[in-house]
Motif scaffolding. Structure first.
Motif, PDB file in Angstrom:
ATOM      1  N   THR A 223       6.727   0.611   0.266  1.00 15.98           N
ATOM      2  CA  THR A 223       7.898   0.849   1.107  1.00 15.98           C
ATOM      3  C   THR A 223       8.476  -0.469   1.617  1.00 15.98           C
ATOM      4  O   THR A 223       7.738  -1.354   2.049  1.00 15.98           O
ATOM      5  CB  THR A 223       7.504   1.724   2.318  1.00 15.98           C
TER       6      THR A 223
ATOM      7  N   LYS B 199      11.330   3.771  -0.679  1.00 18.73           N
ATOM      8  CA  LYS B 199      10.083   3.769  -1.441  1.00 18.73           C
ATOM      9  C   LYS B 199      10.343   3.167  -2.815  1.00 18.73           C
ATOM     10  O   LYS B 199      11.380   3.424  -3.426  1.00 18.73           O
ATOM     11  CB  LYS B 199       9.547   5.194  -1.611  1.00 18.73           C
TER      12      LYS B 199
ATOM     13  N   GLU C 231       0.819  -1.219   0.000  1.00 18.74           N
ATOM     14  CA  GLU C 231       0.000   0.000   0.000  1.00 18.74           C
ATOM     15  C   GLU C 231       0.850   1.266   0.000  1.00 18.74           C
ATOM     16  O   GLU C 231       0.524   2.232  -0.666  1.00 18.74           O
ATOM     17  CB  GLU C 231      -0.966  -0.002   1.182  1.00 18.74           C
ATOM     18  N   THR C 232       1.943   1.250   0.781  1.00 18.84           N
ATOM     19  CA  THR C 232       2.803   2.436   0.850  1.00 18.84           C
ATOM     20  C   THR C 232       4.012   2.334  -0.078  1.00 18.84           C
ATOM     21  O   THR C 232       4.799   3.271  -0.163  1.00 18.84           O
ATOM     22  CB  THR C 232       3.309   2.675   2.286  1.00 18.84           C
TER      23      THR C 232
END
Length: 103
Positions: free
Chosen positions: A10, A33, A7-8
């Motif tokens: 990362t 990221k 989702e991020t």
């Protein structure tokens, strides 16, 4: 290897459980990221769905992919039958084992 929050996009921690080689990994890339990761996962899921239509026995695929120098662009270059590695995913977390056994 790293654990990734899709989702991020990362890297969240080293995947030290994955193999003896990774057990002492320092985790220097934690927090990095990976723009385009969420899109890459969606592409892998779509590829898996297409493969499953033709090969009903093909429940697991390990996708090998790489990001290009263009931000967010990914290239898939191999898909492997992933049965030999599935135990690592199942035992990674109790919720994984539960969901696997539910199938």
């Amino acid at each position: 290897g790293y654990i990734v929050d899709v989702e991020t996009e990362t890297l969240t921690s080293p995947a030290r459980f994955y193999s003896p080689f990774f057990s002492k990994q320092q985790g220097k890339l934690v927090g990095l990221k990976l723009p385009g990761l969420k899109k890459a996962v969606a592409m892998a899921l779509k590829g898996h769905a297409e493969a499953l239509k033709k090969n009903k026995w093909l429940k697991m695929i390990g996708w090998d992919a790489m990001f290009t120098k263009r931000e967010g662009e990914v290239v898939f270059f191999e898909g492997n039958f992933a049965a030999s590695r599935i135990h690592r995913r199942i035992t990674f977390a109790p919720s994984n084992a539960y969901n696997f056994l539910k199938m």
